[in-house]
Design a protein around this motif. Structure first.
Motif, mmCIF file in Angstrom:
data_model
loop_
_atom_site.group_PDB
_atom_site.id
_atom_site.type_symbol
_atom_site.label_atom_id
_atom_site.label_comp_id
_atom_site.label_asym_id
_atom_site.label_seq_id
_atom_site.Cartn_x
_atom_site.Cartn_y
_atom_site.Cartn_z
ATOM 1 N N VAL A 144 0.845 -1.198 0.000
ATOM 2 C CA VAL A 144 0.000 0.000 0.000
ATOM 3 C C VAL A 144 0.880 1.248 0.000
ATOM 4 N N ASN A 145 0.646 2.119 -0.964
ATOM 5 C CA ASN A 145 1.350 3.407 -1.019
ATOM 6 C C ASN A 145 0.344 4.491 -0.635
ATOM 7 N N HIS A 146 0.367 4.882 0.643
ATOM 8 C CA HIS A 146 -0.617 5.843 1.153
ATOM 9 C C HIS A 146 -0.441 7.218 0.511
ATOM 10 N N LEU A 147 0.795 7.576 0.220
ATOM 11 C CA LEU A 147 1.074 8.899 -0.346
ATOM 12 C C LEU A 147 0.484 9.048 -1.744
ATOM 13 N N GLU A 148 0.661 8.015 -2.578
ATOM 14 C CA GLU A 148 0.165 8.073 -3.952
ATOM 15 C C GLU A 148 -1.251 7.522 -4.093
ATOM 16 N N GLY A 149 -1.756 6.878 -3.054
ATOM 17 C CA GLY A 149 -3.105 6.317 -3.107
ATOM 18 C C GLY A 149 -3.196 5.144 -4.072
ATOM 19 N N THR A 150 -2.194 4.239 -4.012
ATOM 20 C CA THR A 150 -2.161 3.078 -4.896
ATOM 21 C C THR A 150 -1.849 1.815 -4.102
ATOM 22 N N ILE A 151 -2.061 0.675 -4.747
ATOM 23 C CA ILE A 151 -1.720 -0.609 -4.132
ATOM 24 C C ILE A 151 -1.081 -1.497 -5.195
ATOM 25 N N LYS A 152 -0.052 -2.235 -4.807
ATOM 26 C CA LYS A 152 0.670 -3.108 -5.734
ATOM 27 C C LYS A 152 0.163 -4.533 -5.566
ATOM 28 N N VAL A 153 -0.177 -5.182 -6.670
ATOM 29 C CA VAL A 153 -0.640 -6.572 -6.607
ATOM 30 C C VAL A 153 0.256 -7.453 -7.468
ATOM 31 N N LEU A 154 0.359 -8.718 -7.064
ATOM 32 C CA LEU A 154 1.148 -9.700 -7.801
ATOM 33 C C LEU A 154 0.182 -10.608 -8.538
ATOM 34 N N GLY A 155 0.111 -10.452 -9.866
ATOM 35 C CA GLY A 155 -0.858 -11.180 -10.672
ATOM 36 C C GLY A 155 -0.333 -12.489 -11.214
ATOM 37 N N LYS A 156 -1.012 -13.003 -12.236
ATOM 38 C CA LYS A 156 -0.626 -14.268 -12.850
ATOM 39 C C LYS A 156 0.754 -14.147 -13.478
ATOM 40 N N GLY A 157 1.522 -15.220 -13.373
ATOM 41 C CA GLY A 157 2.868 -15.214 -13.925
ATOM 42 C C GLY A 157 3.813 -14.293 -13.177
ATOM 43 N N LYS A 193 3.441 -11.268 -12.390
ATOM 44 C CA LYS A 193 3.488 -9.928 -12.981
ATOM 45 C C LYS A 193 2.882 -8.915 -12.007
ATOM 46 N N GLU A 194 3.659 -7.898 -11.692
ATOM 47 C CA GLU A 194 3.180 -6.862 -10.774
ATOM 48 C C GLU A 194 2.440 -5.776 -11.543
ATOM 49 N N ARG A 195 1.427 -5.207 -10.900
ATOM 50 C CA ARG A 195 0.769 -4.032 -11.465
ATOM 51 C C ARG A 195 0.317 -3.123 -10.325
ATOM 52 N N ILE A 196 0.231 -1.851 -10.621
ATOM 53 C CA ILE A 196 -0.159 -0.850 -9.626
ATOM 54 C C ILE A 196 -1.603 -0.430 -9.887
ATOM 55 N N LEU A 197 -2.434 -0.485 -8.850
ATOM 56 C CA LEU A 197 -3.842 -0.139 -8.980
ATOM 57 C C LEU A 197 -4.166 1.093 -8.146
ATOM 58 N N PRO A 198 -4.958 2.018 -8.691
ATOM 59 C CA PRO A 198 -5.352 3.207 -7.922
ATOM 60 C C PRO A 198 -6.437 2.855 -6.901
ATOM 61 N N LEU A 199 -6.455 3.583 -5.791
ATOM 62 C CA LEU A 199 -7.461 3.378 -4.746
ATOM 63 C C LEU A 199 -8.375 4.596 -4.687
ATOM 64 N N ASN A 200 -9.693 4.342 -4.677
ATOM 65 C CA ASN A 200 -10.621 5.465 -4.555
ATOM 66 C C ASN A 200 -10.699 5.924 -3.099
ATOM 67 N N SER A 201 -11.368 7.029 -2.863
ATOM 68 C CA SER A 201 -11.419 7.618 -1.522
ATOM 69 C C SER A 201 -12.091 6.695 -0.510
ATOM 70 N N SER A 202 -13.101 5.931 -0.966
ATOM 71 C CA SER A 202 -13.804 5.007 -0.072
ATOM 72 C C SER A 202 -12.867 3.904 0.412
ATOM 73 N N ILE A 203 -12.067 3.350 -0.502
ATOM 74 C CA ILE A 203 -11.121 2.289 -0.128
ATOM 75 C C ILE A 203 -10.047 2.843 0.797
#
Length: 292
Positions: free
Chosen positions: A156-169, A171-181
Motif C-alpha cells: 500500500v502506497n498511502h502517499l500516492e493512493g495506490t496498491i501493488k498486486v502480484l498477478g498471474k505469472g 506480474k506486478e501491477r499498480i492499482l489506484p485506490l478510490n477515496s472510499s477504499i
C-alpha cells in the motif's frame, strides 16, 4: 507427477489455485483408470481410454468449461512426459473437447453494491473492518482472489493512493485506490495495529490466529453480504471483479485501460465485457452519432 506440479509452480509460475486444479484433474483421471481399466499409471493411458473418460464426464453433466480444463491438464502432463522421454507420443493430441457454451460474466448492478456497503451492518471491530475492506478492494480495484490474499502491508502506497498486486505469472501491477477504499484501509490498519501486539506478519489480511487469509474465508464474506442484495447463486469474489469491469465500461472507460487494471495478457480476454454493455453502447451511439 510431483515433478510436474513443481514444474508448474516454479518454472511456469502458475498460481497455487491453478496448480491445485491440475492436481485435482490428474488425480481424478488416475482414479478413473484404476476403477475402470485397473491401471495405476497415467502413462499407460491411450487415446481410446482418454476419450472414454471425457464421455463419462459429459454423462455426469459437468460444465463444458470444466471438461476443457481437465483435458488441458491432461494434455499438459503428457507434453511434460514427452519432453522428458517418459512416453513416445501424446495421446491427447487428437482429443476433441466439447463445444463451449458462451457465458457472459455475471455482475451486480451499481446500486446493489452501494446498498451492500450502506446496509452491510459491519461490526466496529477488526473482523467487521476486515470484511468491509475485502469487499471494497475486490469491487473497487477488480483484483483477483489470489491477488487479494497475497497482499502485503508494504504494497500500500498511502502517499500516492495506490496498491501493488502480484498477478498471474508473477506480474506486478499498480492499482489506484478510490477515496472510499483509502478510508476503509486507514480505519482497518489503525484497528489492526492497536490489536496486533505479538504478530508481525507482513500480510495485509490475517486470520484471528495470525495466519494469512485463505480462499474459503473470502468466499464466505462475499456470500454473506452479497446475498443481502442479490438473489443470484453466483455470489463469488469473481463476480465483484466482473462488476468492476462492467461498470467501468458502462461509464465510458477505455477498454485498454480496463485490460491493464484487470491484468489481462491480451485485449481479447477483456472484450467479453462489451457484450454486457451493448445496451449502453447503443444508447451512446443514438445520442452521439449524427446519423443515429
Amino acid at each position: 507427477m510431483e515433478l510436474f506440479f513443481k514444474y508448474l509452480q516454479y518454472e511456469k509460475r502458475f498460481s497455487p489455485h491453478t496448480v491445485t486444479s491440475y492436481q485435482t484433474d490428474l488425480l481424478q483421471f488416475q482414479e478413473y483408470l484404476k476403477e475402470t481399466y485397473e491401471l495405476t499409471d497415467i502413462k499407460e493411458a491411450n487415446h481410446g481410454i482418454i476419450r472414454s473418460w471425457i464421455v463419462s464426464l459429459v454423462q455426469k453433466d459437468l460444465d463444458s468449461r470444466t471438461i476443457h480444463r481437465k483435458i488441458a491438464s491432461l494434455r499438459s502432463y503428457f507434453k511434460f512426459l514427452l519432453n522428458r522421454g517418459e512416453v513416445e507420443q501424446n495421446p491427447t493430441l487428437r482429443i476433441k473437447a466439447p463445444k463451449l457454451a458462451k457465458k457472459l460474466p455475471a455482475f451486480i448492478p451499481e446500486e446493489s453494491f452501494t446498498q451492500l456497503l450502506d446496509q452491510g451492518n459491519f461490526t466496529d471491530d477488526l473482523k467487521g473492518h476486515t470484511e468491509r475492506l475485502i469487499l471494497e478492494l475486490l469491487y473497487g480495484t477488480g483484483m483477483r482472489l489470489a491477488e487479494l490474499i497475497g497482499l502485503k502491508i508494504n504494497d500500500v502506497n498511502h502517499l500516492e493512493g495506490t496498491i501493488k498486486v502480484l498477478g498471474k505469472g508473477n506480474k506486478e501491477r499498480i492499482l489506484p485506490l478510490n477515496s472510499s477504499i483509502k478510508g476503509a484501509l486507514e480505519r482497518f490498519l489503525e484497528i489492526r495495529r492497536a490489536q496486533d501486539t505479538d504478530n508481525n506478519s507482513p500480510a495485509l489480511f490475517v486470520t484471528d490466529k495470525g495466519l494469512p487469509l485463505y480462499p474459503k474465508y473470502v468466499y464466505r464474506v462475499v456470500k454473506k453480504y452479497m446475498s443481502t442484495v442479490s438473489t443470484s447463486s453466483k455470489n463469488s469474489p469473481h463476480v465483484l471483479r466482473h462488476s468492476f469491469a462492467t461498470h467501468l465500461l458502462n461509464r465510458g472507460a477505455d477498454l485498454g485501460a480496463i485490460k491493464d487494471l484487470l491484468g489481462h495478457a491480451s485485449l481479447a480476454a477483456t472484450q467479453v465485457y462489451t457484450h454486457n454493455s451493448i445496451e449502453q453502447l447503443k444508447a451512446v451511439f443514438e445520442k452521439a452519432h449524427p446519423k443515429a
